[in-house]
Structures are given as structure tokens and as C-alpha cells.
Scaffold this motif. Sequence first.
Motif, PDB file in Angstrom:
ATOM      1  N   GLU A 638       0.844  -1.196   0.000  1.00  0.00           N
ATOM      2  CA  GLU A 638       0.000   0.000   0.000  1.00  0.00           C
ATOM      3  C   GLU A 638       0.884   1.253   0.000  1.00  0.00           C
ATOM      4  O   GLU A 638       1.904   1.314   0.685  1.00  0.00           O
ATOM      5  N   VAL A 639       0.497   2.246  -0.781  1.00  0.00           N
ATOM      6  CA  VAL A 639       1.259   3.486  -0.895  1.00  0.00           C
ATOM      7  C   VAL A 639       0.574   4.581  -0.082  1.00  0.00           C
ATOM      8  O   VAL A 639      -0.651   4.738  -0.134  1.00  0.00           O
ATOM      9  N   GLY A 640       1.371   5.344   0.662  1.00  0.00           N
ATOM     10  CA  GLY A 640       0.805   6.466   1.397  1.00  0.00           C
ATOM     11  C   GLY A 640       1.409   6.633   2.768  1.00  0.00           C
ATOM     12  O   GLY A 640       2.164   5.767   3.240  1.00  0.00           O
ATOM     13  N   PRO A 641       1.088   7.740   3.440  1.00  0.00           N
ATOM     14  CA  PRO A 641       1.766   8.119   4.691  1.00  0.00           C
ATOM     15  C   PRO A 641       1.186   7.444   5.940  1.00  0.00           C
ATOM     16  O   PRO A 641       0.734   8.096   6.876  1.00  0.00           O
ATOM     17  N   LYS A 642       1.170   6.126   5.929  1.00  0.00           N
ATOM     18  CA  LYS A 642       0.684   5.379   7.091  1.00  0.00           C
ATOM     19  C   LYS A 642       1.702   4.319   7.488  1.00  0.00           C
ATOM     20  O   LYS A 642       2.659   4.060   6.754  1.00  0.00           O
ATOM     21  N   THR A 643       1.491   3.721   8.639  1.00  0.00           N
ATOM     22  CA  THR A 643       2.349   2.639   9.089  1.00  0.00           C
ATOM     23  C   THR A 643       1.539   1.718   9.986  1.00  0.00           C
ATOM     24  O   THR A 643       0.365   1.970  10.282  1.00  0.00           O
ATOM     25  N   VAL A 644       2.182   0.647  10.435  1.00  0.00           N
ATOM     26  CA  VAL A 644       1.538  -0.297  11.342  1.00  0.00           C
ATOM     27  C   VAL A 644       2.095  -0.083  12.745  1.00  0.00           C
ATOM     28  O   VAL A 644       3.312  -0.072  12.941  1.00  0.00           O
ATOM     29  N   HIS A 645       1.203   0.110  13.703  1.00  0.00           N
ATOM     30  CA  HIS A 645       1.603   0.168  15.114  1.00  0.00           C
ATOM     31  C   HIS A 645       1.801  -1.274  15.566  1.00  0.00           C
ATOM     32  O   HIS A 645       0.824  -2.033  15.739  1.00  0.00           O
ATOM     33  N   ILE A 646       3.059  -1.680  15.700  1.00  0.00           N
ATOM     34  CA  ILE A 646       3.400  -3.096  15.870  1.00  0.00           C
ATOM     35  C   ILE A 646       2.710  -3.733  17.077  1.00  0.00           C
ATOM     36  O   ILE A 646       2.160  -4.845  16.966  1.00  0.00           O
ATOM     37  N   PRO A 647       2.678  -3.110  18.259  1.00  0.00           N
ATOM     38  CA  PRO A 647       2.064  -3.781  19.416  1.00  0.00           C
ATOM     39  C   PRO A 647       0.597  -4.160  19.209  1.00  0.00           C
ATOM     40  O   PRO A 647       0.134  -5.184  19.724  1.00  0.00           O
ATOM     41  N   THR A 648      -0.167  -3.335  18.451  1.00  0.00           N
ATOM     42  CA  THR A 648      -1.594  -3.598  18.273  1.00  0.00           C
ATOM     43  C   THR A 648      -1.950  -4.094  16.881  1.00  0.00           C
ATOM     44  O   THR A 648      -3.051  -4.612  16.668  1.00  0.00           O
ATOM     45  N   GLY A 649      -1.039  -3.888  15.909  1.00  0.00           N
ATOM     46  CA  GLY A 649      -1.329  -4.257  14.530  1.00  0.00           C
ATOM     47  C   GLY A 649      -2.215  -3.266  13.812  1.00  0.00           C
ATOM     48  O   GLY A 649      -2.602  -3.490  12.661  1.00  0.00           O
ATOM     49  N   GLU A 650      -2.535  -2.136  14.444  1.00  0.00           N
ATOM     50  CA  GLU A 650      -3.392  -1.136  13.812  1.00  0.00           C
ATOM     51  C   GLU A 650      -2.636  -0.348  12.745  1.00  0.00           C
ATOM     52  O   GLU A 650      -1.454  -0.059  12.900  1.00  0.00           O
ATOM     53  N   LYS A 651      -3.357   0.002  11.685  1.00  0.00           N
ATOM     54  CA  LYS A 651      -2.794   0.870  10.645  1.00  0.00           C
ATOM     55  C   LYS A 651      -3.159   2.306  10.986  1.00  0.00           C
ATOM     56  O   LYS A 651      -4.337   2.656  11.075  1.00  0.00           O
ATOM     57  N   LEU A 652      -2.134   3.139  11.184  1.00  0.00           N
ATOM     58  CA  LEU A 652      -2.331   4.513  11.625  1.00  0.00           C
ATOM     59  C   LEU A 652      -1.501   5.460  10.766  1.00  0.00           C
ATOM     60  O   LEU A 652      -0.573   5.026  10.068  1.00  0.00           O
TER      61      LEU A 652
END
Length: 796
Positions: A638-652
Motif C-alpha cells: 500500500e502506498v501512502g503516509p501510514k504505518t503499522v503500530h506493531i504492538p496492536t497491529g493497527e494501521k495509523l
Amino acid sequence: MRDAMNNLGGDSDKINPLVPVDLVIDHSVQVDVARSENAVQANMEFEFQRNKERFAFLKWGSKAFHNMLVVPPGSGIVHQVNLEYLGRVVFNTDGVLYPDSVVGTDSHTTMIDGLGVAGWGVGGIEAEAAMLGQPMSMVLPGVVGFKLSGKLRDGVTATDLVLTVTQMLRKHGVVGKFVEFHGEGVGKISLADRATIANMSPEYGATMGFFPVDNVTLQYLRLTGRSDDTVAMIEAYLRANNMFVDYNEPQVERVYSSYLELDLSDVEPCISGPKRPHDRVPLKEMKADWHSCLDNKVGFKGFAVPKDSQDKVAKFSFHGEPAELRHGSLVIAAITSCTNTSNPSVMLGAGLVAKKACELGLKVKPWIKTSLAPGSGVVTKYLLKSGLQKYLDEQGFNIVGYGCTTCIGNSGELDETVGAAISENDIIASAVLSGNRNFEGRVHPLTRANYLASPPLVVAYALAGTVDIDFEKEPIGVGKDGKDVYFRDIWPSNQEIADAVQSSVLPDMFKSTYEAITKGNPMWNNLGVEESKLYSWDSKSTYIHEPPYFKNMTMDPPGAHGVKDAYCLLNFGDSITTDHISPAGSIQKDSPAAKYLLERGVDRKDFNSYGSRRGNDEIMARGTFANIRIVNKLLNGEVGPKTVHIPTGEKLSVFDAASRYKAAGQDTIVLAGAEYGSGSSRDWAAKGPMLLGVKAVIAKSFERIHRSNLVGMGIIPLCFKAGEDADTLGLTGHERYNIDLPNNINEIRPGQDVTVTTDNGKSFTCTARFDTEVELAYFNHGGILPYVIRQLTTQK
């Protein structure tokens, strides 16, 4: 803002610039108004409305600090002002002569190397320290000898030459090195052409691309209004010190660290793109290359457009006129940037192309946003003198302002109908500009294909309306006589261009322009500011905000430190630029920075750009890693200014994820590939990650200025060992990282090996890229700014 700082020495007992500073407010001008006779005035009025607070801050500084000259906004681009006016070549201070030198907070400061002045770009962090008397440190660089022979063929421009040189040097590998141009071919290229080559040093990766002073240099100094006595002094001093090159005398073979050679007659017309400055494409191969880009998988040379969609036509109505866009259609054509607008041959060449096109009855499509932004008022004078500006105006290339425009991302909005046609039909729209950078998301969010070209080629492509054309075989358009018009019909000869330069570029133009440069303009002169030694911070301002760098600072340095149990905030591949890390362009409506502004009552129409709001750390932290084209491996394509918060797996959003890590007291690191931090010398690409809590960047390689900026902000730069990277080591970014550095700074050496371990049992060795003892001292103090403050305090 770009600082041009001349290393004059001097002393002061106050926290003032300890070296005299020529501060040029090289403000980037957003192209709100184009294709208008009143564009310059209208755009300047918009700029003063938007940036009044920033300009007032700088004007306050000019009154509060000693030995600081401010050249007001609207005067031009700092690099061209340096070249035509500020550059001394040799200083004469109370009868003591010594060579001129410059460091500037823009990577294209290297343009001055074309004048025989040693100069290069540094980050704002390092420049601020230099102004406060801190010496600069660097590893003694290797020097690459680049021999030029022969002469350019007819129809070949300085831009074609610099794009060729850029590709050769990037392939050779010159990051952190000096390049010196030599050979009899140097004597056959103009000073302006040399400045064009020197300007693009950041694009080929060198610290500087240097041209020693010769007779051509002296001629240019006279042309630009330097006095005969000054030029005679410069020549005498440099000859006496064996620093003058006379191509009329036998040349001594010099010893270099490595060697390259180019026969100028081998250079051919070309452009570069669609996503990187060193991806050169010969003009004759452009059509085939474009279709390869449509076919190729998404990457630096690919858009992955399905075969059955490549002939798509998006029809729309442009102010009542039928219009259409295809893949490759131009929507932006801009004569812009310090690289080319200081060069009379390519600027007058563009005028000649426009003239021939007008005479043949060709016209640029009205939905293409065209603009002309000279680097100084001199350009306007010689375009008017030559009679060519009227033809540029007829083709829509009206002057829109004096400063960085499209090249820095200030292309302004496209017409709504054009934007809708692109977005609704997923068109790969194009921009062609005479700039030096075409990284993804930089020029405009809606132009995915961006090509660098000479000013005359910008006009030619605007007339064609597409990059999907073979200029040798296909007509550009149909003339008023009903016949096809080809590229060769509008392209001027070298002699035509030389005649225009000879008759139109006159010394009095430079003298009259620069005699008035410090007088400002009514908007600047009427800008009232408080005269005080301390700046009064306005807590409600969304432009100028007191930064947090010295909060909780003590007189005792925090000391060296490693990193323990850090999460990976982002996992990148190769060629992540400072535009990816800290964009300078528009603020997207759904971004964290936009949310911050809306919460403070700022309307969307007043968002302005990240570049204009760089005086507010709250906005710039939220804009860090906010490029809409950034590719983070944690997002699996996926392209764009987001990442995965590793402890929760949420995309933020990256900012929200970093905020969570910081709130939990968890450090973060960044994984990256080769050429991390290439592009602009943007210090916010280091300040931003520091504010997000990034403690280290582990990369295959770094660009020089960005690595220095990271150290300056207390971030540890580590390099994988040769042949290794995150992929070969099996690192996914989901691990937690430990970086084993001693807590005693005396136990750390420049370039030493450092062990990195992960929570899943992996262990690998990296090189710590603290390159000098001085950089280790900065790291011990938590960065260069705390170091300088402590030094100044202890000197009292």
C-alpha cells in the motif's frame, strides 16, 4: 528561507551571528495566478498575505542581530543572487586577501562552484551553529577528476549536458566527494553552463562540482557588474597562488582519487524522469521509454497500467471548451528553478522556440498550467530587451514571480475540471519542468510522471501537449497554413541563441538590478516589526512556534547512549528522499497537519504548504513521513503516509503511531535501503523524526547532508555492512531492536562497528556513521544545538 553564509571570521560578545551573514529570503512562490500580465504582483500579494508572520520574524532578526544583511522576498533565488551579486571569489578584508567560500542551507548552494568559489549545502541545523561561531567538521573527501573535451553539438543545451553528467556521476558514486571539472572542454563552455552543472551536485551526490577560475570566469565577473579593479585583484591573487587556470598554456596532469571523462560532442538532447533526476532518457527514445513505463511494475520507471487501459481518453469541458487527457498528457509546464533560469542561453532559447511557434501558428492548450519564474530580475530585463518575452506570454509563459515555484512543489492548484478528469479516470498526467528535482509527490499530487528538461524543451513539450511523442517522426501540431509542424521547425540553432545572448545580456542590467535589491518593495518595507533583542512568541500562531529543542535542557550533557527494545516505525527500500521524509508541498486535507490547523480555526484554503509552515514544529512533526507516494514495507504494497503500530497491529498515520510509541515510553528506529535522505538539504527531515521519537536509522547508505543532519539532532545513523540489508538479514520490521553503544563517549570511535540484536534472536553488525570526533561530541550533548548553547554559555 535559504541562508547564504560567507565565512568571514569576526567575533562578538553576544549570541549573534559570529560571521557576517547575507540572509537572502529566497521564498518559494506559489503559482496561484498564471497566464496573466499581473501574475507577479498578484502572486506576491498572496505570498505576503500567507507569510506575513514568517517575513516579520525574519525582518525582526535583521534588526536584532549584528552583521546580517537581508535581501527581501521577491528578489530572486539565492543561488542566482550569489552568482550574479554576492559572490566575491576573493575577499579583501582590510588589505588581507583570501579565497571566498560559502555554506548555505540549501543543497543547491553548489551553484557558486561554477564561479570558482568553494561552496556546498548543509542543513539548517549545521548552518545555525556556524553562524554562532561553531567550526564545521568533515572527513577529508576524495576528489573525482572529470575531464571534459570537445564541444557541444548544434541543438544541444547546457541542460542536456548536466543531465548527462548527473547520470554518469550517480553511476560512478560520488556521495561525500568533491568533483573537479578540468580539460580543454571546460574552456569552451560558458560560466552560466558551468553554474548549471555545479548546481546539480546534489542530484549526482557530490559535496560540490568545482570549476577553477579561468578567463571565462573573469569575463562573467565583468559582465555582471564587478569592477575592473576587483577583477584585476582576483586574477592577480589567484595567479600568484597557482589557483588560476589558463587554457592557453600547457596543462599539467593532476592526480585525482578517481577519473571520468566526457567528450562534449557525445552529449545528445535528453530529459530525465519520470521520478528521479538521474534517470536520463535520450529525446529520440522518449516515446518508447514512456510506453515501457506504462507497462512496467510500479517503481522508479513504472506505473503498471493495464494494456487495455493505456489508450484511455478522459474527455471534459474546460471553461466551455472541449478538452481531453490521455496517459502522458501535460497539465503542468514550468520554466522554473535555480538550475536553468540563471542561464541566458537556455532562457533565450525558450523564447526563440516560443517565437517560432507563434509565427507558425502553434498554441499551447489552455488547460496546461504554464509559468515562468526567473531566478533574478536580470532575466526579465534581457527577455524584454530581446523582444522574446511577448512570445512567451502568448504561449502562456507569463512571469509569475521571482523564486522557487514548481520545482519545490509550489505549482499551485490545477483547474478543478483538470483535476477531476485526472482523478476520476486514473490518468497518469505529466509535468515537464526546467527544475532539478522530480521526486514522487513533489511537483504536484496529481502529476505522477514528472520530467526535467531544458527551458526550450519545456516550451516544446507544452506545445505538443504530451510526453508520448517522438519528436523526430511525429508533428508537434498543425500550423496556420494547415501543414504539420515538427520539432525541427521550432528549434533554434546554437548561433541564433548566441546572437540573442550577445545582443541582449548587458552589464548594465546586472548593475541596475542589484543596486536596488536591498531596497525591498513596498510590501516588505511597510511590514512593521517590534525592535527587541528577544523575540516575542505568539502562542496562537500557526506559522511561528517556539521549538522544544531546549526544553528541560541542563548544563550537563546527557551522554552517549544505545537503543533498547525499540520498535520499527517504518521499513523502507532504496532512494527515500528528504521529500518523502519531510514534504515541502501541499498539506493534504485528511492529514494530521490538516487536523491540527482545522482545530485552530484555519480554513482549508489557508493551509498553505509545509514549506511555508516550517517555523511551526507542531505542524512539521505531523508532516514528517507524510508524502502521499511514500512506500512503507510494513504496509505490504500500500502506498501512502501510514504505518503499522506493531504492538496492536493497527494501521495509523505515521504521526499517530509515533505518538502512541512516545506516550508508552517506547523508542523507535527506521529501516532503510540505499541513498537514504537524498534530495534537499531539508533539516526538517532530521528534526521531524527526532520529534517523533526516532532514535536511530539503519540504512544501506546515506546522502551526505542528511546523515549530518541526523547526527545534529542526536539520531544514530547506522549502515549495514556491504552486501547486507534488511531483506538479506530477514528483518521484517516487526522485531524489537537493541543497539549496543557504550554509555561513555570516550569509548566510541568514528566509524566503529556496532552490534544490533533483535528480540527474535537475530544479530548483525553495522557501522556507526559518526564520521568525526566533533560529531561524537554533538551526539554526547544530544545534538549540535544543545552543544553550541553549552559552549556559548561556558565561554561567558
